[in-house]
Design an enzyme around this catalytic site. Structure first.
Site, PDB file in Angstrom:
ATOM      1  N   HIS A 223       7.980   3.440   9.814  1.00 37.41           N
ATOM      2  CA  HIS A 223       7.751   2.263  10.716  1.00 37.41           C
ATOM      3  C   HIS A 223       6.366   3.156  11.514  1.00 37.41           C
ATOM      4  O   HIS A 223       6.362   3.761  11.334  1.00 37.41           O
ATOM      5  CB  HIS A 223       8.933   2.188  12.051  1.00 37.41           C
ATOM      6  CG  HIS A 223       8.630   1.695  12.751  1.00 37.41           C
ATOM      7  ND1 HIS A 223       8.941   0.522  12.816  1.00 37.41           N
ATOM      8  CD2 HIS A 223       8.188   1.547  14.209  1.00 37.41           C
ATOM      9  CE1 HIS A 223       8.325  -0.330  14.180  1.00 37.41           C
ATOM     10  NE2 HIS A 223       7.839   0.676  14.182  1.00 37.41           N
TER      11      HIS A 223
ATOM     12  N   MET B 232      10.581  -6.504   5.587  1.00 35.58           N
ATOM     13  CA  MET B 232      10.705  -7.055   6.909  1.00 35.58           C
ATOM     14  C   MET B 232      12.159  -8.143   6.877  1.00 35.58           C
ATOM     15  O   MET B 232      12.698  -9.158   7.319  1.00 35.58           O
ATOM     16  CB  MET B 232       9.490  -8.165   6.414  1.00 35.58           C
ATOM     17  CG  MET B 232       8.099  -7.570   6.486  1.00 35.58           C
ATOM     18  SD  MET B 232       8.126  -6.374   7.276  1.00 35.58           S
ATOM     19  CE  MET B 232       7.213  -7.022   8.769  1.00 35.58           C
TER      20      MET B 232
ATOM     21  N   SER C 118       0.508  -1.177   0.140  1.00 39.99           N
ATOM     22  CA  SER C 118       0.072   0.184  -0.283  1.00 39.99           C
ATOM     23  C   SER C 118       1.096   1.604   0.202  1.00 39.99           C
ATOM     24  O   SER C 118       0.520   2.317  -0.744  1.00 39.99           O
ATOM     25  CB  SER C 118      -1.110   0.199   1.167  1.00 39.99           C
ATOM     26  OG  SER C 118      -0.272   0.161   2.274  1.00 39.99           O
TER      27      SER C 118
HETATM   28  C1  GRF Z   1       3.368  -0.895   6.677  1.00 44.90           C
HETATM   29  O1  GRF Z   1       2.592  -0.696   7.810  1.00 44.90           O
HETATM   30  C2  GRF Z   1       5.162   0.253   7.396  1.00 44.90           C
HETATM   31  O2  GRF Z   1       4.869   1.064   7.702  1.00 44.90           O
HETATM   32  C3  GRF Z   1       5.838  -1.356   7.277  1.00 44.90           C
HETATM   33  O3  GRF Z   1       5.335  -2.018   6.989  1.00 44.90           O
HETATM   34  C4  GRF Z   1       3.696  -1.388   6.595  1.00 44.90           C
HETATM   35  C5  GRF Z   1       3.874  -2.209   5.045  1.00 44.90           C
HETATM   36  O4  GRF Z   1       2.356  -2.053   4.416  1.00 44.90           O
HETATM   37  N1  GRF Z   1       7.468  -1.408   7.647  1.00 44.90           N
HETATM   38  P1  GRF Z   1       2.419  -2.118   2.826  1.00 44.90           P
HETATM   39  O5  GRF Z   1       3.157  -3.246   2.342  1.00 44.90           O
HETATM   40  O6  GRF Z   1       2.821  -1.129   2.780  1.00 44.90           O
HETATM   41  O7  GRF Z   1       1.388  -2.145   3.034  1.00 44.90           O
END
Ligand code: GRF
Length: 195
Positions: free
Chosen positions: A108, A89, A12
């Protein structure tokens, strides 16, 4: 400004950055998605937006350094100004840090240094803090420890569910990350004009 986005999940944030009209006008070019999860939804989101995708599976490399070396080699010809982590991750090692010093940024979903790690929204919710939020920061070798660039607080609402809080945090992410990138584009233009 040319960036690579690293992501492992739903994408997202990638979509929010790629679809942001102000960033397009300012000249942001997302020249590569690096993804470590072959089934991640972010891959489709990138493909729908004509962003080139490279999937590298860490377990097919002898160690983390070899995995990151492959990424460095993939990015080398692309003249990347910044690496943007968006739900990536994995811990970044010196192989990438040294290739892009002070050029790797992360978002974050908490007000760092509070609630580092992968369950930050849930931990803040369970702790019943009055506010949590979103942080954009430079990456170092630690887990969510690098110098902070920008933060935005999100107050917890009495009685809201975890899902509601998650949704509100993500909405803030989708505003704050593009705003920070806009500032980086201006800095980057200044740096290039002095060269
Ligand atoms: C987000 O909440 C970001 O802050 C964290 O991982 C999530 C990723 O969400 N590091 P997306 O894949 O961008 O929807």
């Amino acid at each position: 400004m040319r960036v690579a986005i690293f992501a492992s999940g739903t994408g997202s944030n990638l979509a929010a950055i790629a679809d942001h009209s102000g960033l397009k006008i300012a000249g942001l070019e997302i020249v590569q998605l690096i993804c470590d999860q072959p089934a991640a939804l972010v891959i489709q989101k990138a493909q729908q937006r004509q962003i080139p995708v490279t999937v590298l599976t860490p377990k097919t490399f002898v160690n983390r350094q070899a995995y990151e070396q492959a990424i460095v080699e993939q990015l080398a010809p692309l003249a990347i100004d910044y690496v943007l982590l968006a739900g990536y991750m994995r811990i970044i090692t010196p192989v990438l840090l040294n290739a892009y010093p002070k050029r790797i940024i992360n978002i974050h979903p908490a007000l760092l240094p509070a609630f580092p790690g992968i369950h930050s929204i849930q931990e803040a919710y369970t702790a019943q803090v009055t506010e949590t939020g979103v942080t954009v920061h430079y990456i170092d070798e630690g887990v969510d420890t690098g110098p902070i660039i920008a933060q935005q607080a999100v107050a917890l609402k009495p009685g809201e569910s975890l899902a509601e809080l998650e949704q509100r945090i993500h909405a803030v992410e989708h505003q704050l990350y593009p705003a920070v990138i806009q500032t980086l584009i201006k800095q980057n233009q200044k740096e290039h004009s002095f060269k």
